[in-house]
Design a protein around this motif. Sequence first.
Motif, PDB file in Angstrom:
ATOM      1  N   UNK A 374       0.842  -1.205   0.000  1.00 25.78           N
ATOM      2  CA  UNK A 374       0.000   0.000   0.000  1.00 25.78           C
ATOM      3  C   UNK A 374       0.871   1.247   0.000  1.00 25.78           C
ATOM      4  N   UNK A 375       0.532   2.167  -0.907  1.00 24.06           N
ATOM      5  CA  UNK A 375       1.278   3.410  -1.022  1.00 24.06           C
ATOM      6  C   UNK A 375       0.805   4.423   0.011  1.00 24.06           C
ATOM      7  N   UNK A 376       1.748   5.214   0.529  1.00 23.76           N
ATOM      8  CA  UNK A 376       1.431   6.317   1.418  1.00 23.76           C
ATOM      9  C   UNK A 376       2.048   7.595   0.887  1.00 23.76           C
ATOM     10  N   UNK A 377       2.188   8.565   1.758  1.00 24.18           N
ATOM     11  CA  UNK A 377       2.811   9.837   1.401  1.00 24.18           C
ATOM     12  C   UNK A 377       4.322   9.667   1.452  1.00 24.18           C
ATOM     13  N   UNK A 378       4.951   9.563   0.272  1.00 22.67           N
ATOM     14  CA  UNK A 378       6.387   9.276   0.188  1.00 22.67           C
ATOM     15  C   UNK A 378       6.736   7.987   0.939  1.00 22.67           C
ATOM     16  N   UNK A 379       5.858   7.011   0.830  1.00 22.73           N
ATOM     17  CA  UNK A 379       6.091   5.762   1.548  1.00 22.73           C
ATOM     18  C   UNK A 379       5.413   4.599   0.854  1.00 22.73           C
ATOM     19  N   UNK A 380       5.891   3.407   1.165  1.00 21.12           N
ATOM     20  CA  UNK A 380       5.285   2.170   0.678  1.00 21.12           C
ATOM     21  C   UNK A 380       5.279   1.179   1.838  1.00 21.12           C
ATOM     22  N   UNK A 381       4.129   0.530   2.039  1.00 18.53           N
ATOM     23  CA  UNK A 381       3.953  -0.350   3.187  1.00 18.53           C
ATOM     24  C   UNK A 381       3.685  -1.782   2.726  1.00 18.53           C
ATOM     25  N   UNK A 382       4.547  -2.704   3.164  1.00 17.78           N
ATOM     26  CA  UNK A 382       4.347  -4.134   2.885  1.00 17.78           C
ATOM     27  C   UNK A 382       3.466  -4.661   4.018  1.00 17.78           C
ATOM     28  N   UNK A 383       2.173  -4.813   3.736  1.00 20.23           N
ATOM     29  CA  UNK A 383       1.200  -5.090   4.789  1.00 20.23           C
ATOM     30  C   UNK A 383       0.847  -6.567   4.916  1.00 20.23           C
ATOM     31  N   UNK A 384       1.240  -7.375   3.973  1.00 17.08           N
ATOM     32  CA  UNK A 384       1.032  -8.818   4.106  1.00 17.08           C
ATOM     33  C   UNK A 384       2.109  -9.523   3.310  1.00 17.08           C
ATOM     34  N   UNK A 385       2.990 -10.215   4.024  1.00 24.88           N
ATOM     35  CA  UNK A 385       4.065 -10.954   3.359  1.00 24.88           C
ATOM     36  C   UNK A 385       4.314 -12.263   4.092  1.00 24.88           C
ATOM     37  N   UNK A 386       3.293 -13.149   4.116  1.00 26.11           N
ATOM     38  CA  UNK A 386       3.499 -14.469   4.727  1.00 26.11           C
ATOM     39  C   UNK A 386       4.216 -15.391   3.743  1.00 26.11           C
ATOM     40  N   UNK A 387       4.358 -16.642   4.106  1.00 29.67           N
ATOM     41  CA  UNK A 387       4.973 -17.616   3.200  1.00 29.67           C
ATOM     42  C   UNK A 387       4.291 -17.543   1.839  1.00 29.67           C
ATOM     43  N   UNK A 388       5.059 -17.486   0.741  1.00 33.39           N
ATOM     44  CA  UNK A 388       6.483 -17.786   0.579  1.00 33.39           C
ATOM     45  C   UNK A 388       7.376 -16.547   0.521  1.00 33.39           C
ATOM     46  N   UNK A 389       7.159 -15.603   1.432  1.00 31.52           N
ATOM     47  CA  UNK A 389       7.898 -14.338   1.363  1.00 31.52           C
ATOM     48  C   UNK A 389       9.407 -14.529   1.470  1.00 31.52           C
ATOM     49  N   UNK A 390       9.851 -15.511   2.246  1.00 35.37           N
ATOM     50  CA  UNK A 390      11.302 -15.730   2.351  1.00 35.37           C
ATOM     51  C   UNK A 390      11.878 -16.147   1.001  1.00 35.37           C
ATOM     52  N   UNK A 391      11.217 -17.093   0.336  1.00 40.62           N
ATOM     53  CA  UNK A 391      11.652 -17.506  -1.001  1.00 40.62           C
ATOM     54  C   UNK A 391      11.591 -16.333  -1.974  1.00 40.62           C
ATOM     55  N   UNK A 392      10.544 -15.533  -1.860  1.00 40.28           N
ATOM     56  CA  UNK A 392      10.284 -14.445  -2.804  1.00 40.28           C
ATOM     57  C   UNK A 392      11.027 -13.163  -2.450  1.00 40.28           C
ATOM     58  N   UNK A 393      11.752 -13.140  -1.334  1.00 42.60           N
ATOM     59  CA  UNK A 393      12.234 -11.881  -0.767  1.00 42.60           C
ATOM     60  C   UNK A 393      13.046 -11.026  -1.730  1.00 42.60           C
ATOM     61  N   UNK A 394      13.975 -11.619  -2.447  1.00 40.87           N
ATOM     62  CA  UNK A 394      14.801 -10.823  -3.359  1.00 40.87           C
ATOM     63  C   UNK A 394      13.983 -10.266  -4.516  1.00 40.87           C
ATOM     64  N   UNK A 395      12.963 -11.004  -4.929  1.00 39.56           N
ATOM     65  CA  UNK A 395      12.070 -10.501  -5.978  1.00 39.56           C
ATOM     66  C   UNK A 395      11.160  -9.408  -5.426  1.00 39.56           C
ATOM     67  N   UNK A 396      10.726  -9.549  -4.169  1.00 40.96           N
ATOM     68  CA  UNK A 396       9.949  -8.480  -3.531  1.00 40.96           C
ATOM     69  C   UNK A 396      10.804  -7.221  -3.466  1.00 40.96           C
ATOM     70  N   UNK A 397      12.064  -7.385  -3.063  1.00 40.90           N
ATOM     71  CA  UNK A 397      12.968  -6.246  -3.015  1.00 40.90           C
ATOM     72  C   UNK A 397      13.158  -5.605  -4.373  1.00 40.90           C
ATOM     73  N   UNK A 398      13.289  -6.427  -5.390  1.00 45.17           N
ATOM     74  CA  UNK A 398      13.433  -5.943  -6.765  1.00 45.17           C
ATOM     75  C   UNK A 398      12.197  -5.155  -7.179  1.00 45.17           C
ATOM     76  N   UNK A 399      11.025  -5.702  -6.862  1.00 42.21           N
ATOM     77  CA  UNK A 399       9.743  -5.057  -7.187  1.00 42.21           C
ATOM     78  C   UNK A 399       9.624  -3.701  -6.510  1.00 42.21           C
ATOM     79  N   UNK A 400       9.929  -3.655  -5.210  1.00 42.66           N
ATOM     80  CA  UNK A 400       9.818  -2.405  -4.468  1.00 42.66           C
ATOM     81  C   UNK A 400      10.841  -1.386  -4.971  1.00 42.66           C
ATOM     82  N   UNK A 401      12.064  -1.850  -5.245  1.00 44.37           N
ATOM     83  CA  UNK A 401      13.106  -0.944  -5.737  1.00 44.37           C
ATOM     84  C   UNK A 401      12.689  -0.273  -7.047  1.00 44.37           C
ATOM     85  N   UNK A 402      12.024  -1.024  -7.913  1.00 43.14           N
ATOM     86  CA  UNK A 402      11.533  -0.446  -9.169  1.00 43.14           C
ATOM     87  C   UNK A 402      10.461   0.601  -8.898  1.00 43.14           C
ATOM     88  N   UNK A 403       9.554   0.311  -7.964  1.00 44.47           N
ATOM     89  CA  UNK A 403       8.485   1.266  -7.636  1.00 44.47           C
ATOM     90  C   UNK A 403       9.077   2.534  -7.026  1.00 44.47           C
TER      91      UNK A 403
END
Length: 405
Positions: A374-403
Motif C-alpha cells: 500500500x502506497x502512502x505519502x512518500x512511503x510504501x507499506x508491505x502489509x502482508x508478506x506471509x509464506x512464501x515471502x522468504x523464497x520471494x524476498x529478493x524478488x519483492x525487493x526488486x519489485x519495491x526498488x523499481x516502484x
Amino acid sequence: LGRTGVRLPAPPPMNKIYDVAIIGAGIVGLSTALKLQEKGKKVLVLDKEKSPGTHQSGRNSGVIHSGIYYKPQSFKSNLCIRGRELLIDLMNKENIPNRIEGKIVVDNDIEKVATLNKRAEELNMDGVKVLEKHEILNFEPNCKFNSALYVPQAGVVDYKVVTETIAKKFESLGGTIKYFQKIKTINTKNNIKVLTSDKETFRSEFLVNCAGLFSDTVAMLDNINPNLRIIPFRGEYYVLSKQKSHLVNNMIYPISDPNLPFLGIHLTKNVDGQIEAGPNAVLAFAKEGYKWSNINFSEFSKTISYKGMWKLGKEYFGIGISEMYRSLNKKVFLKEILNYIPDVDLSDLKPRLAGVRAQAVSSNGELIDDFVFEDGNNSLHVLNAPSPAATASLAIGEFIAEKVS
C-alpha cells in the motif's frame, strides 16, 4: 571563536538525509535495502532488535518454495518464482548451504493431485509429474500415501543465514543498519520523512515499511489506515530423533485448503539432516508470542476486539479449537505425523523453536492470501508478506526498488 575569543562548541551536525529508510531488518526489508543500494540509493535500515532476521526470517521451516500453490499472475506466484531464481543465484555465489532435491505433495484424492499438476502446467514448471504408488516409494520409501505430485523445484535452506548474508552484502555496498531502534513516531515535513525512535531521529526522502508482525502498527504511525490487521498465529514444530532421520528423504507436503493455506503440517529434512514436523497454527497472545506463556494484554486485546477477528473466529471456531488442542496434546501431533510415515513414537518428538506468522485479516474476516503493498505519502507499506515471502524476498525487493525508483 566567540566575541571573547573563547572557542565555542561546534553546533551539532544536521542529521543525514537518506534516500530511503526501511523499517525492518528481516529478509524482506534487507532484500529491499540491497536492491535499492545496488541502484545507487543511500539506504538506511532500522530495526528494534540486536541482529537481522530475529523473527519470521529466522523462525520458519526453511523451505525454498516452488510457487506451485499460488494463483497464476498473483503477487505470490510471480514473485515466488522469480525470487527462487534470485535466491538460488545468491546461494551459489555466497556458498550458502542448501539442497534443491524436490518434494512430493500428497493427498488421498487423486483429483486434487491432478488439479495441482494442471496448475504446474499453467506455470510452465518443468519436471512436475503425477506419481503412482511405486514411484512415490522411489522418492519417499516410507510414505503412506498412494497418490502424489513430484515437484523438483523445492528445496531447503537456513533463512537466518540467508538474511545475515544479505545484510553483509548491503553494508559492503555502503548501506547502513541501525539496531535497537524501535520507531515511535513518523512525520512528514517538507516532503521528508522524519522517523523518531526512543534514541534518535532519522530523515529520509522515502520510507518503506517491512515491519512484518508490526507492519499494520507502523502503517498507522504513517497515517495509513489499512483495511486489515496483522493477526499473529504461532507455528509450532517438532524435530524427530536422529534414529528416525531415515524416514524422510526430502519433503512430504499436504495439498492445503485454499481457504486456509497455512494449515496442515508437513515433514521436511532440513539442511542439517534433521526431520522437522509442523507447523500447526495457534492464535498467539502476543505479536511475538512464541510460547503459551508469552502474553501481551495490550496486543491481545486489539486482536480480539478487531471485528475481522470476530468474523474469522465465528467461521473457523472448530478448526481453531482443534489447532489449540493439537498444540497442547503431543499425542494428537504424533497422530498426524503417522498419517504420513510409520514408526514414530512420542519419545522421538522434541520441540523445536516456534515461529509466529504475521497473517493479514480483512475487516470482513477474510484471511488475505496474496502479498499486499500500500502506497502512502512518500512511503510504501508491505502489509502482508506471509509464506512464501522468504523464497520471494529478493524478488519483492526488486519489485519495491523499481516502484521507489
